[in-house]
Design an enzyme around this catalytic site. Structure first.
Site, mmCIF file in Angstrom:
data_model
loop_
_atom_site.group_PDB
_atom_site.id
_atom_site.type_symbol
_atom_site.label_atom_id
_atom_site.label_comp_id
_atom_site.label_asym_id
_atom_site.label_seq_id
_atom_site.Cartn_x
_atom_site.Cartn_y
_atom_site.Cartn_z
ATOM 1 N N CYS A 231 0.875 -1.171 0.000
ATOM 2 C CA CYS A 231 0.000 0.000 0.000
ATOM 3 C C CYS A 231 0.915 1.226 0.000
ATOM 4 O O CYS A 231 2.116 1.119 0.255
ATOM 5 C CB CYS A 231 -0.901 -0.020 1.223
ATOM 6 S SG CYS A 231 -0.010 0.151 2.770
ATOM 7 N N HIS B 33 5.487 -6.171 8.459
ATOM 8 C CA HIS B 33 5.294 -7.553 8.913
ATOM 9 C C HIS B 33 5.567 -8.524 7.780
ATOM 10 O O HIS B 33 4.690 -9.270 7.362
ATOM 11 C CB HIS B 33 3.871 -7.737 9.460
ATOM 12 C CG HIS B 33 3.711 -7.178 10.830
ATOM 13 N ND1 HIS B 33 2.640 -6.429 11.217
ATOM 14 C CD2 HIS B 33 4.516 -7.248 11.921
ATOM 15 C CE1 HIS B 33 2.781 -6.076 12.482
ATOM 16 N NE2 HIS B 33 3.918 -6.548 12.927
ATOM 17 N N GLU C 71 0.251 -0.722 15.534
ATOM 18 C CA GLU C 71 -0.542 0.478 15.215
ATOM 19 C C GLU C 71 -1.446 0.837 16.389
ATOM 20 O O GLU C 71 -1.514 2.001 16.803
ATOM 21 C CB GLU C 71 -1.386 0.217 13.954
ATOM 22 C CG GLU C 71 -2.310 1.379 13.618
ATOM 23 C CD GLU C 71 -3.283 1.030 12.483
ATOM 24 O OE1 GLU C 71 -2.858 0.419 11.481
ATOM 25 O OE2 GLU C 71 -4.476 1.377 12.600
ATOM 26 N N THR D 125 -6.770 0.739 11.236
ATOM 27 C CA THR D 125 -6.994 1.096 9.815
ATOM 28 C C THR D 125 -7.209 -0.111 8.907
ATOM 29 O O THR D 125 -7.861 0.015 7.876
ATOM 30 C CB THR D 125 -5.812 1.922 9.258
ATOM 31 O OG1 THR D 125 -4.612 1.148 9.409
ATOM 32 C CG2 THR D 125 -5.651 3.243 9.974
ATOM 33 N N SER E 138 1.127 -10.542 9.793
ATOM 34 C CA SER E 138 0.570 -9.302 9.252
ATOM 35 C C SER E 138 -0.941 -9.287 9.432
ATOM 36 O O SER E 138 -1.657 -10.151 8.917
ATOM 37 C CB SER E 138 0.935 -9.211 7.767
ATOM 38 O OG SER E 138 -0.015 -8.434 7.089
ATOM 39 N N SER F 191 1.880 -5.496 3.060
ATOM 40 C CA SER F 191 3.306 -5.525 3.386
ATOM 41 C C SER F 191 4.046 -6.612 2.601
ATOM 42 O O SER F 191 5.144 -7.011 2.978
ATOM 43 C CB SER F 191 3.465 -5.739 4.901
ATOM 44 O OG SER F 191 2.656 -6.832 5.332
#
Lengths: 279, 279
Positions: free
Chosen positions: A12, A43, A127, A162, A219, A263
Protein backbone atom coordinates in the site's frame (compact mmCIF):
# COMPACT_ATOMS: atom_id res chain seq x y z
CA UNK A 1 -2.66 -23.76 -13.88
CA UNK A 2 -4.49 -20.59 -14.87
CA UNK A 3 -3.59 -17.81 -12.42
CA UNK A 4 -5.52 -14.58 -11.78
CA UNK A 5 -3.94 -11.87 -9.61
CA UNK A 6 -6.30 -9.61 -7.62
CA UNK A 7 -6.78 -6.17 -9.17
CA UNK A 8 -5.64 -4.48 -5.93
CA UNK A 9 -2.94 -6.21 -3.90
CA UNK A 10 0.54 -5.88 -2.42
CA UNK A 11 2.32 -2.81 -1.02
CA UNK A 12 0.00 0.00 0.00
CA UNK A 13 1.22 3.62 -0.31
CA UNK A 14 2.07 3.72 3.44
CA UNK A 15 4.31 0.65 3.25
CA UNK A 16 5.86 1.75 -0.06
CA UNK A 17 6.74 5.08 1.54
CA UNK A 18 8.32 3.40 4.63
CA UNK A 19 10.45 1.10 2.46
CA UNK A 20 11.61 3.83 0.09
CA UNK A 21 12.35 6.13 3.05
CA UNK A 22 14.47 3.36 4.62
CA UNK A 23 16.30 2.78 1.33
CA UNK A 24 17.05 6.51 0.93
CA UNK A 25 18.33 6.83 4.51
CA UNK A 26 20.52 3.73 4.14
CA UNK A 27 21.96 5.04 0.86
CA UNK A 28 22.68 8.44 2.44
CA UNK A 29 24.33 6.93 5.51
CA UNK A 30 26.39 4.57 3.38
CA UNK A 31 27.10 2.38 6.43
CA UNK A 32 28.80 5.26 8.31
CA UNK A 33 26.16 5.60 11.05
CA UNK A 34 23.78 2.83 12.24
CA UNK A 35 20.13 2.98 11.13
CA UNK A 36 17.53 1.35 13.40
CA UNK A 37 13.91 0.42 12.85
CA UNK A 38 11.79 0.54 16.00
CA UNK A 39 10.08 -2.84 15.47
CA UNK A 40 10.10 -4.67 12.11
CA UNK A 41 9.61 -2.07 9.35
CA UNK A 42 6.81 -4.22 7.93
CA UNK A 43 5.29 -7.55 8.91
CA UNK A 44 7.18 -9.41 6.21
CA UNK A 45 10.28 -11.38 7.21
CA UNK A 46 11.66 -11.49 3.62
CA UNK A 47 11.63 -7.73 3.26
CA UNK A 48 12.98 -7.24 6.79
CA UNK A 49 15.91 -9.60 5.93
CA UNK A 50 16.58 -7.79 2.65
CA UNK A 51 16.77 -4.40 4.41
CA UNK A 52 18.82 -5.87 7.30
CA UNK A 53 21.47 -6.87 4.75
CA UNK A 54 21.50 -3.24 3.57
CA UNK A 55 22.10 -2.08 7.18
CA UNK A 56 18.68 -1.57 8.80
CA UNK A 57 18.82 -2.97 12.36
CA UNK A 58 15.47 -3.96 13.82
CA UNK A 59 15.21 -3.33 17.58
CA UNK A 60 12.28 -4.00 19.89
CA UNK A 61 12.64 -1.06 22.27
CA UNK A 62 14.09 2.43 22.51
CA UNK A 63 16.63 1.14 25.10
CA UNK A 64 18.39 -0.81 22.36
CA UNK A 65 19.20 2.37 20.40
CA UNK A 66 22.38 4.09 21.71
CA UNK A 67 22.74 6.73 18.96
CA UNK A 68 22.50 7.17 15.20
CA UNK A 69 19.27 7.28 13.16
CA UNK A 70 15.92 5.63 13.89
CA UNK A 71 13.11 5.01 11.45
CA UNK A 72 9.52 5.12 12.78
CA UNK A 73 7.72 2.49 10.72
CA UNK A 74 4.33 2.98 9.01
CA UNK A 75 2.45 1.74 12.13
CA UNK A 76 3.71 4.77 14.09
CA UNK A 77 5.08 5.07 17.63
CA UNK A 78 3.77 6.34 20.97
CA UNK A 79 4.68 9.90 22.08
CA UNK A 80 6.65 8.62 25.09
CA UNK A 81 8.86 6.58 22.74
CA UNK A 82 9.42 9.63 20.52
CA UNK A 83 10.29 11.70 23.61
CA UNK A 84 12.82 9.11 24.80
CA UNK A 85 14.42 9.12 21.35
CA UNK A 86 14.60 12.94 21.36
CA UNK A 87 16.23 12.86 24.80
CA UNK A 88 18.88 10.47 23.46
CA UNK A 89 19.67 12.88 20.63
CA UNK A 90 18.88 10.22 18.04
CA UNK A 91 17.94 11.42 14.52
CA UNK A 92 14.30 10.48 13.97
CA UNK A 93 12.95 9.68 10.49
CA UNK A 94 9.18 9.42 10.70
CA UNK A 95 7.61 7.07 8.15
CA UNK A 96 4.26 6.75 9.96
CA UNK A 97 1.50 6.18 7.40
CA UNK A 98 -0.58 9.34 6.86
CA UNK A 99 -3.77 7.39 7.66
CA UNK A 100 -2.31 6.15 10.95
CA UNK A 101 -1.32 9.75 11.81
CA UNK A 102 -4.91 10.77 11.02
CA UNK A 103 -6.23 8.02 13.32
CA UNK A 104 -3.91 9.19 16.15
CA UNK A 105 -5.07 12.80 15.69
CA UNK A 106 -8.78 11.88 15.60
CA UNK A 107 -8.48 9.69 18.70
CA UNK A 108 -6.78 12.55 20.60
CA UNK A 109 -9.48 15.00 19.48
CA UNK A 110 -12.24 12.64 20.66
CA UNK A 111 -10.53 12.37 24.06
CA UNK A 112 -10.22 16.18 24.24
CA UNK A 113 -13.96 16.44 23.45
CA UNK A 114 -14.63 14.36 26.57
CA UNK A 115 -15.42 11.03 24.94
CA UNK A 116 -14.26 7.68 26.35
CA UNK A 117 -12.16 6.55 23.37
CA UNK A 118 -12.76 3.00 22.15
CA UNK A 119 -10.33 1.57 19.60
CA UNK A 120 -11.74 -1.40 17.66
CA UNK A 121 -8.72 -3.55 16.89
CA UNK A 122 -6.05 -5.92 18.15
CA UNK A 123 -4.49 -4.76 21.45
CA UNK A 124 -1.01 -6.07 20.60
CA UNK A 125 -0.81 -4.72 17.08
CA UNK A 126 1.87 -1.98 16.88
CA UNK A 127 -0.54 0.48 15.21
CA UNK A 128 -3.07 0.05 18.04
CA UNK A 129 -0.37 0.21 20.75
CA UNK A 130 0.94 3.46 19.24
CA UNK A 131 -2.54 5.03 19.04
CA UNK A 132 -3.27 3.98 22.62
CA UNK A 133 0.02 5.61 23.62
CA UNK A 134 -1.38 8.95 22.38
CA UNK A 135 -4.32 8.74 24.80
CA UNK A 136 -4.85 8.99 28.54
CA UNK A 137 -7.45 6.28 28.95
CA UNK A 138 -8.44 4.37 25.80
CA UNK A 139 -10.17 1.00 25.67
CA UNK A 140 -9.22 -1.56 23.01
CA UNK A 141 -12.10 -3.81 21.97
CA UNK A 142 -11.34 -6.82 19.77
CA UNK A 143 -14.51 -8.90 19.84
CA UNK A 144 -17.88 -9.27 21.54
CA UNK A 145 -16.27 -10.84 24.64
CA UNK A 146 -14.62 -7.47 25.32
CA UNK A 147 -17.90 -5.51 25.39
CA UNK A 148 -18.15 -5.80 29.18
CA UNK A 149 -15.10 -3.49 29.43
CA UNK A 150 -17.27 -0.58 28.18
CA UNK A 151 -18.79 1.41 31.06
CA UNK A 152 -22.60 1.63 30.70
CA UNK A 153 -24.29 4.92 29.85
CA UNK A 154 -21.13 6.43 28.42
CA UNK A 155 -20.26 8.91 25.71
CA UNK A 156 -18.00 6.82 23.50
CA UNK A 157 -15.63 8.11 20.81
CA UNK A 158 -15.06 5.16 18.49
CA UNK A 159 -12.25 4.63 16.01
CA UNK A 160 -10.93 1.55 14.26
CA UNK A 161 -7.54 0.01 13.44
CA UNK A 162 -6.99 1.10 9.82
CA UNK A 163 -6.75 -2.44 8.40
CA UNK A 164 -9.94 -3.92 9.87
CA UNK A 165 -12.77 -4.79 7.47
CA UNK A 166 -15.98 -2.71 7.14
CA UNK A 167 -17.92 -5.89 8.05
CA UNK A 168 -16.09 -6.24 11.35
CA UNK A 169 -16.36 -2.51 12.05
CA UNK A 170 -20.14 -2.72 11.46
CA UNK A 171 -20.60 -5.88 13.53
CA UNK A 172 -18.73 -4.47 16.55
CA UNK A 173 -20.48 -1.11 16.33
CA UNK A 174 -23.86 -2.83 16.13
CA UNK A 175 -23.01 -4.85 19.23
CA UNK A 176 -21.95 -1.70 21.11
CA UNK A 177 -25.16 0.09 20.08
CA UNK A 178 -27.28 -2.74 21.52
CA UNK A 179 -25.78 -1.94 24.92
CA UNK A 180 -26.65 0.87 27.35
CA UNK A 181 -24.69 3.74 25.76
CA UNK A 182 -25.71 7.42 25.85
CA UNK A 183 -23.83 8.76 22.83
CA UNK A 184 -21.49 7.40 20.17
CA UNK A 185 -19.25 9.50 17.97
CA UNK A 186 -17.76 7.21 15.37
CA UNK A 187 -15.12 8.31 12.91
CA UNK A 188 -14.38 6.07 9.96
CA UNK A 189 -10.64 5.48 10.22
CA UNK A 190 -10.55 2.45 7.92
CA UNK A 191 -7.92 2.59 5.18
CA UNK A 192 -9.65 2.73 1.78
CA UNK A 193 -6.67 0.95 0.16
CA UNK A 194 -7.12 -1.87 2.65
CA UNK A 195 -10.88 -2.02 1.96
CA UNK A 196 -10.27 -2.12 -1.80
CA UNK A 197 -7.84 -5.04 -1.32
CA UNK A 198 -10.48 -6.86 0.72
CA UNK A 199 -13.24 -6.26 -1.89
CA UNK A 200 -10.92 -7.30 -4.69
CA UNK A 201 -9.86 -10.50 -2.84
CA UNK A 202 -13.44 -11.48 -1.98
CA UNK A 203 -14.53 -11.02 -5.61
CA UNK A 204 -11.62 -13.01 -6.97
CA UNK A 205 -11.81 -15.94 -4.52
CA UNK A 206 -15.36 -16.67 -5.68
CA UNK A 207 -14.25 -17.02 -9.32
CA UNK A 208 -11.39 -19.49 -8.77
CA UNK A 209 -10.92 -23.06 -7.52
CA UNK A 210 -8.15 -22.25 -5.06
CA UNK A 211 -7.08 -18.95 -3.50
CA UNK A 212 -3.62 -17.96 -2.22
CA UNK A 213 -3.05 -15.06 0.17
CA UNK A 214 0.62 -14.04 0.24
CA UNK A 215 2.13 -12.18 3.16
CA UNK A 216 3.68 -12.35 6.63
CA UNK A 217 1.91 -14.73 8.97
CA UNK A 218 1.96 -11.94 11.60
CA UNK A 219 0.57 -9.30 9.25
CA UNK A 220 -2.88 -8.21 10.50
CA UNK A 221 -4.12 -7.03 7.11
CA UNK A 222 -2.93 -10.23 5.38
CA UNK A 223 -4.62 -12.42 8.00
CA UNK A 224 -7.81 -10.37 7.53
CA UNK A 225 -7.68 -11.08 3.74
CA UNK A 226 -7.35 -14.82 4.44
CA UNK A 227 -10.22 -14.79 6.97
CA UNK A 228 -12.53 -13.00 4.51
CA UNK A 229 -11.68 -15.30 1.57
CA UNK A 230 -12.14 -18.44 3.70
CA UNK A 231 -15.78 -17.44 4.17
CA UNK A 232 -16.36 -17.64 0.42
CA UNK A 233 -13.83 -20.25 -0.67
CA UNK A 234 -12.75 -23.07 1.67
CA UNK A 235 -9.66 -23.72 -0.53
CA UNK A 236 -7.90 -20.60 0.77
CA UNK A 237 -4.24 -20.74 1.86
CA UNK A 238 -2.16 -18.06 3.62
CA UNK A 239 1.56 -18.39 2.73
CA UNK A 240 4.61 -16.18 3.16
CA UNK A 241 6.28 -17.20 -0.12
CA UNK A 242 6.33 -19.88 -2.82
CA UNK A 243 8.52 -22.02 -0.53
CA UNK A 244 5.58 -22.46 1.88
CA UNK A 245 3.38 -24.16 -0.73
CA UNK A 246 2.42 -27.80 -0.32
CA UNK A 247 1.93 -28.93 -3.98
CA UNK A 248 -0.80 -31.36 -2.84
CA UNK A 249 -3.24 -28.46 -2.37
CA UNK A 250 -3.15 -27.81 -6.15
CA UNK A 251 -4.52 -31.26 -7.05
CA UNK A 252 -7.77 -31.17 -8.97
CA UNK A 253 -7.83 -27.39 -9.38
CA UNK A 254 -7.74 -25.58 -12.74
CA UNK A 255 -7.73 -21.89 -11.76
CA UNK A 256 -5.96 -20.16 -8.88
CA UNK A 257 -6.43 -16.67 -7.47
CA UNK A 258 -3.57 -14.74 -5.87
CA UNK A 259 -3.66 -11.72 -3.62
CA UNK A 260 -1.18 -10.26 -1.14
CA UNK A 261 -1.19 -8.12 1.99
CA UNK A 262 -0.13 -4.49 2.11
CA UNK A 263 3.31 -5.53 3.39
CA UNK A 264 4.07 -8.14 0.72
CA UNK A 265 6.81 -7.11 -1.74
CA UNK A 266 6.16 -7.33 -5.50
CA UNK A 267 8.91 -9.93 -5.97
CA UNK A 268 7.11 -12.39 -3.65
CA UNK A 269 3.94 -12.10 -5.77
CA UNK A 270 5.86 -12.28 -9.08
CA UNK A 271 7.85 -15.36 -8.03
CA UNK A 272 4.70 -17.13 -6.80
CA UNK A 273 2.67 -16.41 -9.96
CA UNK A 274 5.54 -17.44 -12.27
CA UNK A 275 6.02 -20.77 -10.48
CA UNK A 276 2.29 -21.47 -10.27
CA UNK A 277 1.77 -20.79 -14.00
CA UNK A 278 4.66 -23.10 -14.84
CA UNK A 279 3.31 -25.90 -12.61
CA UNK B 1 -54.99 -21.67 33.65
CA UNK B 2 -52.06 -20.25 35.62
CA UNK B 3 -51.45 -16.65 34.50
CA UNK B 4 -48.29 -14.59 35.00
CA UNK B 5 -48.34 -10.87 34.18
CA UNK B 6 -45.07 -9.25 33.03
CA UNK B 7 -43.33 -7.24 35.72
CA UNK B 8 -43.33 -4.13 33.51
CA UNK B 9 -46.31 -3.61 31.20
CA UNK B 10 -49.17 -1.29 30.28
CA UNK B 11 -49.33 2.50 30.34
CA UNK B 12 -45.95 4.23 30.28
CA UNK B 13 -45.57 7.60 32.07
CA UNK B 14 -45.93 9.48 28.74
CA UNK B 15 -49.27 7.84 27.92
CA UNK B 16 -50.51 8.12 31.50
CA UNK B 17 -49.75 11.85 31.40
CA UNK B 18 -51.57 12.32 28.05
CA UNK B 19 -54.68 10.50 29.33
CA UNK B 20 -54.82 12.32 32.66
CA UNK B 21 -54.22 15.67 30.89
CA UNK B 22 -57.15 14.90 28.57
CA UNK B 23 -59.36 13.94 31.52
CA UNK B 24 -58.49 17.15 33.39
CA UNK B 25 -59.19 19.35 30.34
CA UNK B 26 -62.50 17.57 29.66
CA UNK B 27 -63.56 18.02 33.30
CA UNK B 28 -62.61 21.73 33.22
CA UNK B 29 -64.48 22.37 29.97
CA UNK B 30 -67.52 20.46 31.19
CA UNK B 31 -68.83 20.16 27.60
CA UNK B 32 -68.97 23.96 27.12
CA UNK B 33 -66.19 24.17 24.50
CA UNK B 34 -65.09 21.35 22.15
CA UNK B 35 -61.84 19.50 22.90
CA UNK B 36 -59.96 17.94 19.99
CA UNK B 37 -57.13 15.42 19.83
CA UNK B 38 -54.86 15.83 16.79
CA UNK B 39 -54.80 12.13 15.83
CA UNK B 40 -55.91 9.34 18.23
CA UNK B 41 -54.62 10.20 21.70
CA UNK B 42 -53.13 6.71 21.95
CA UNK B 43 -53.10 3.70 19.62
CA UNK B 44 -55.84 1.94 21.54
CA UNK B 45 -59.40 2.03 20.13
CA UNK B 46 -61.01 1.16 23.49
CA UNK B 47 -59.42 4.07 25.28
CA UNK B 48 -60.11 6.40 22.34
CA UNK B 49 -63.81 5.39 22.45
CA UNK B 50 -63.98 5.91 26.23
CA UNK B 51 -62.54 9.44 25.94
CA UNK B 52 -64.75 10.21 22.90
CA UNK B 53 -67.80 9.56 25.07
CA UNK B 54 -66.39 12.06 27.55
CA UNK B 55 -66.11 14.67 24.75
CA UNK B 56 -62.65 14.25 23.17
CA UNK B 57 -63.05 14.54 19.38
CA UNK B 58 -60.30 12.87 17.36
CA UNK B 59 -59.45 14.73 14.14
CA UNK B 60 -56.87 13.82 11.51
CA UNK B 61 -55.75 17.32 10.47
CA UNK B 62 -55.57 20.89 11.74
CA UNK B 63 -58.15 21.88 9.08
CA UNK B 64 -60.82 19.96 10.99
CA UNK B 65 -60.40 22.17 14.09
CA UNK B 66 -62.41 25.42 13.83
CA UNK B 67 -61.88 26.68 17.40
CA UNK B 68 -61.80 25.48 21.01
CA UNK B 69 -59.05 23.44 22.65
CA UNK B 70 -56.64 20.95 21.06
CA UNK B 71 -54.59 18.31 22.82
CA UNK B 72 -51.20 17.40 21.34
CA UNK B 73 -50.86 13.67 22.06
CA UNK B 74 -47.74 11.99 23.53
CA UNK B 75 -46.30 11.36 20.03
CA UNK B 76 -45.97 15.13 19.49
CA UNK B 77 -46.75 17.32 16.49
CA UNK B 78 -44.74 19.10 13.80
CA UNK B 79 -43.95 22.83 14.24
CA UNK B 80 -45.99 23.77 11.14
CA UNK B 81 -49.07 22.14 12.71
CA UNK B 82 -48.49 24.04 15.96
CA UNK B 83 -48.11 27.28 13.99
CA UNK B 84 -51.37 26.69 12.10
CA UNK B 85 -53.14 26.05 15.43
CA UNK B 86 -51.68 29.27 16.89
CA UNK B 87 -52.86 31.20 13.84
CA UNK B 88 -56.39 29.85 14.37
CA UNK B 89 -56.36 31.08 17.96
CA UNK B 90 -57.01 27.57 19.27
CA UNK B 91 -55.97 26.78 22.87
CA UNK B 92 -53.12 24.26 22.72
CA UNK B 93 -52.57 21.70 25.49
CA UNK B 94 -49.24 19.99 24.88
CA UNK B 95 -49.05 16.40 26.20
CA UNK B 96 -46.01 15.41 24.12
CA UNK B 97 -43.98 12.77 26.01
CA UNK B 98 -40.83 14.29 27.54
CA UNK B 99 -38.69 11.65 25.78
CA UNK B 100 -40.24 12.51 22.42
CA UNK B 101 -39.52 16.21 23.10
CA UNK B 102 -35.91 15.23 23.89
CA UNK B 103 -35.70 13.29 20.61
CA UNK B 104 -37.03 16.32 18.67
CA UNK B 105 -34.49 18.63 20.37
CA UNK B 106 -31.55 16.26 19.79
CA UNK B 107 -32.46 15.78 16.13
CA UNK B 108 -32.62 19.57 15.63
CA UNK B 109 -29.24 20.02 17.37
CA UNK B 110 -27.64 17.38 15.14
CA UNK B 111 -28.99 19.18 12.06
CA UNK B 112 -27.66 22.49 13.39
CA UNK B 113 -24.24 20.85 13.89
CA UNK B 114 -24.22 20.05 10.16
CA UNK B 115 -25.06 16.35 10.31
CA UNK B 116 -27.40 14.63 7.84
CA UNK B 117 -30.03 13.45 10.31
CA UNK B 118 -31.09 9.80 10.00
CA UNK B 119 -34.14 8.66 12.02
CA UNK B 120 -34.29 4.90 12.53
CA UNK B 121 -37.99 4.12 12.66
CA UNK B 122 -41.29 3.78 10.83
CA UNK B 123 -41.90 6.66 8.37
CA UNK B 124 -45.67 6.74 8.94
CA UNK B 125 -45.61 6.58 12.74
CA UNK B 126 -46.89 9.88 14.21
CA UNK B 127 -43.84 10.24 16.47
CA UNK B 128 -41.47 9.91 13.49
CA UNK B 129 -43.59 12.21 11.28
CA UNK B 130 -43.55 14.86 14.03
CA UNK B 131 -39.76 14.60 14.53
CA UNK B 132 -39.21 14.80 10.78
CA UNK B 133 -41.39 17.93 10.77
CA UNK B 134 -38.84 19.59 13.08
CA UNK B 135 -36.05 19.11 10.52
CA UNK B 136 -35.13 20.52 7.13
CA UNK B 137 -33.89 17.35 5.50
CA UNK B 138 -34.09 14.16 7.57
CA UNK B 139 -33.97 10.61 6.23
CA UNK B 140 -36.13 7.89 7.77
CA UNK B 141 -34.58 4.43 7.60
CA UNK B 142 -36.75 1.44 8.53
CA UNK B 143 -34.77 -1.58 7.38
CA UNK B 144 -31.72 -2.65 5.39
CA UNK B 145 -33.55 -2.07 2.07
CA UNK B 146 -33.55 1.65 2.89
CA UNK B 147 -29.77 1.91 3.30
CA UNK B 148 -29.32 3.01 -0.32
CA UNK B 149 -31.07 6.29 0.62
CA UNK B 150 -28.01 7.29 2.69
CA UNK B 151 -25.55 9.40 0.68
CA UNK B 152 -22.04 7.82 0.75
CA UNK B 153 -19.21 9.49 2.66
CA UNK B 154 -21.54 11.54 4.83
CA UNK B 155 -21.53 12.88 8.36
CA UNK B 156 -24.64 11.26 9.78
CA UNK B 157 -26.48 12.27 12.95
CA UNK B 158 -28.45 9.21 14.01
CA UNK B 159 -31.44 8.99 16.33
CA UNK B 160 -34.09 6.35 16.87
CA UNK B 161 -37.87 6.21 17.32
CA UNK B 162 -38.25 5.94 21.11
CA UNK B 163 -40.09 2.60 21.07
CA UNK B 164 -37.70 0.59 18.88
CA UNK B 165 -35.73 -2.23 20.50
CA UNK B 166 -31.99 -2.03 21.32
CA UNK B 167 -31.49 -5.11 19.07
CA UNK B 168 -33.00 -3.35 16.07
CA UNK B 169 -31.11 -0.12 16.86
CA UNK B 170 -27.84 -2.11 16.98
CA UNK B 171 -28.58 -4.10 13.83
CA UNK B 172 -29.39 -1.00 11.76
CA UNK B 173 -26.41 0.94 13.11
CA UNK B 174 -24.11 -1.97 12.33
CA UNK B 175 -25.45 -2.08 8.77
CA UNK B 176 -24.90 1.68 8.35
CA UNK B 177 -21.34 1.39 9.70
CA UNK B 178 -20.50 -1.27 7.10
CA UNK B 179 -21.19 1.33 4.42
CA UNK B 180 -19.01 4.20 3.20
CA UNK B 181 -19.71 6.78 5.93
CA UNK B 182 -17.24 9.40 7.16
CA UNK B 183 -18.63 10.13 10.62
CA UNK B 184 -21.56 8.99 12.75
CA UNK B 185 -22.89 10.80 15.78
CA UNK B 186 -25.44 8.55 17.43
CA UNK B 187 -27.58 9.62 20.36
CA UNK B 188 -29.46 6.95 22.26
CA UNK B 189 -33.07 8.14 22.12
CA UNK B 190 -34.64 4.81 23.08
CA UNK B 191 -37.22 4.97 25.86
CA UNK B 192 -35.92 3.04 28.90
CA UNK B 193 -39.51 2.24 29.95
CA UNK B 194 -40.09 0.69 26.53
CA UNK B 195 -36.81 -1.29 26.77
CA UNK B 196 -37.75 -2.58 30.25
CA UNK B 197 -41.15 -3.73 28.88
CA UNK B 198 -39.34 -5.58 26.09
CA UNK B 199 -36.86 -7.25 28.48
CA UNK B 200 -39.66 -8.20 30.84
CA UNK B 201 -41.80 -9.66 28.00
CA UNK B 202 -38.90 -11.65 26.52
CA UNK B 203 -38.07 -13.12 29.94
CA UNK B 204 -41.66 -14.05 30.67
CA UNK B 205 -42.51 -15.59 27.28
CA UNK B 206 -39.73 -18.14 27.76
CA UNK B 207 -41.24 -19.35 31.06
CA UNK B 208 -44.81 -19.95 29.84
CA UNK B 209 -46.62 -22.20 27.36
CA UNK B 210 -48.54 -19.41 25.65
CA UNK B 211 -47.95 -15.66 25.57
CA UNK B 212 -50.51 -12.88 25.08
CA UNK B 213 -49.60 -9.35 24.05
CA UNK B 214 -52.44 -6.93 24.69
CA UNK B 215 -52.73 -3.63 22.86
CA UNK B 216 -53.88 -1.78 19.74
CA UNK B 217 -53.09 -3.61 16.52
CA UNK B 218 -51.69 -0.28 15.17
CA UNK B 219 -49.54 0.40 18.24
CA UNK B 220 -45.86 0.30 17.22
CA UNK B 221 -44.56 -0.56 20.70
CA UNK B 222 -47.15 -3.34 21.14
CA UNK B 223 -46.30 -4.84 17.75
CA UNK B 224 -42.62 -4.71 18.70
CA UNK B 225 -43.37 -6.68 21.91
CA UNK B 226 -45.20 -9.33 19.86
CA UNK B 227 -42.35 -9.55 17.31
CA UNK B 228 -39.77 -10.02 20.07
CA UNK B 229 -41.78 -12.67 21.94
CA UNK B 230 -42.51 -14.63 18.74
CA UNK B 231 -38.74 -15.18 18.38
CA UNK B 232 -38.67 -17.04 21.70
CA UNK B 233 -42.18 -18.52 21.92
CA UNK B 234 -44.11 -19.45 18.76
CA UNK B 235 -47.36 -19.52 20.80
CA UNK B 236 -47.50 -15.71 20.96
CA UNK B 237 -50.77 -13.86 20.22
CA UNK B 238 -51.35 -10.11 19.82
CA UNK B 239 -54.93 -9.15 20.81
CA UNK B 240 -56.70 -5.87 21.51
CA UNK B 241 -58.93 -7.25 24.29
CA UNK B 242 -60.37 -10.47 25.74
CA UNK B 243 -63.06 -10.40 23.00
CA UNK B 244 -60.38 -11.07 20.36
CA UNK B 245 -59.33 -14.40 21.90
CA UNK B 246 -59.99 -17.65 20.03
CA UNK B 247 -60.37 -20.18 22.92
CA UNK B 248 -58.83 -22.88 20.70
CA UNK B 249 -55.34 -21.37 21.21
CA UNK B 250 -55.52 -22.25 24.93
CA UNK B 251 -55.84 -25.99 24.29
CA UNK B 252 -53.05 -28.04 25.84
CA UNK B 253 -51.43 -25.14 27.67
CA UNK B 254 -51.05 -24.89 31.45
CA UNK B 255 -49.41 -21.50 31.97
CA UNK B 256 -49.98 -18.23 30.15
CA UNK B 257 -47.93 -15.03 30.15
CA UNK B 258 -49.56 -11.63 29.69
CA UNK B 259 -47.98 -8.32 28.77
CA UNK B 260 -49.34 -5.13 27.28
CA UNK B 261 -48.14 -2.18 25.22
CA UNK B 262 -47.54 1.31 26.61
CA UNK B 263 -50.97 2.40 25.33
CA UNK B 264 -53.01 -0.45 26.83
CA UNK B 265 -55.29 0.62 29.72
CA UNK B 266 -55.14 -1.28 33.01
CA UNK B 267 -58.78 -2.44 32.69
CA UNK B 268 -57.98 -4.32 29.45
CA UNK B 269 -55.19 -6.22 31.25
CA UNK B 270 -57.29 -6.83 34.38
CA UNK B 271 -60.31 -8.11 32.40
CA UNK B 272 -58.09 -10.42 30.32
CA UNK B 273 -56.26 -11.91 33.32
CA UNK B 274 -59.51 -12.43 35.28
CA UNK B 275 -61.20 -14.26 32.41
CA UNK B 276 -58.11 -16.33 31.62
CA UNK B 277 -57.69 -17.43 35.25
CA UNK B 278 -61.37 -18.42 35.38
CA UNK B 279 -61.12 -20.42 32.12
Amino acid sequence: MKVIVAEKCGFCPGVRNAISTAEKVLARQGGRDPVYSLGPIIHNPNEVDRLAEAGLYTVESVDQIPSGTVLIRSHGAAPDQIEQLHNKGVTIIDATCVLVKRLQKIARQLEEEGYQVVILGEPNHPEVRAVKGHLKNALVITDKDDLSKIPPGGRLGIVCQTTQSPEQFGAMLGAIAEGPFMELKVINTLCRESCKRQESAVQLCQQVDVMFILGGLHSANTRRLAELCRKFNPHTYHLETWQGLDPAVLTGHQTAGVTAGASTPDWVIEEFVKNLEAG
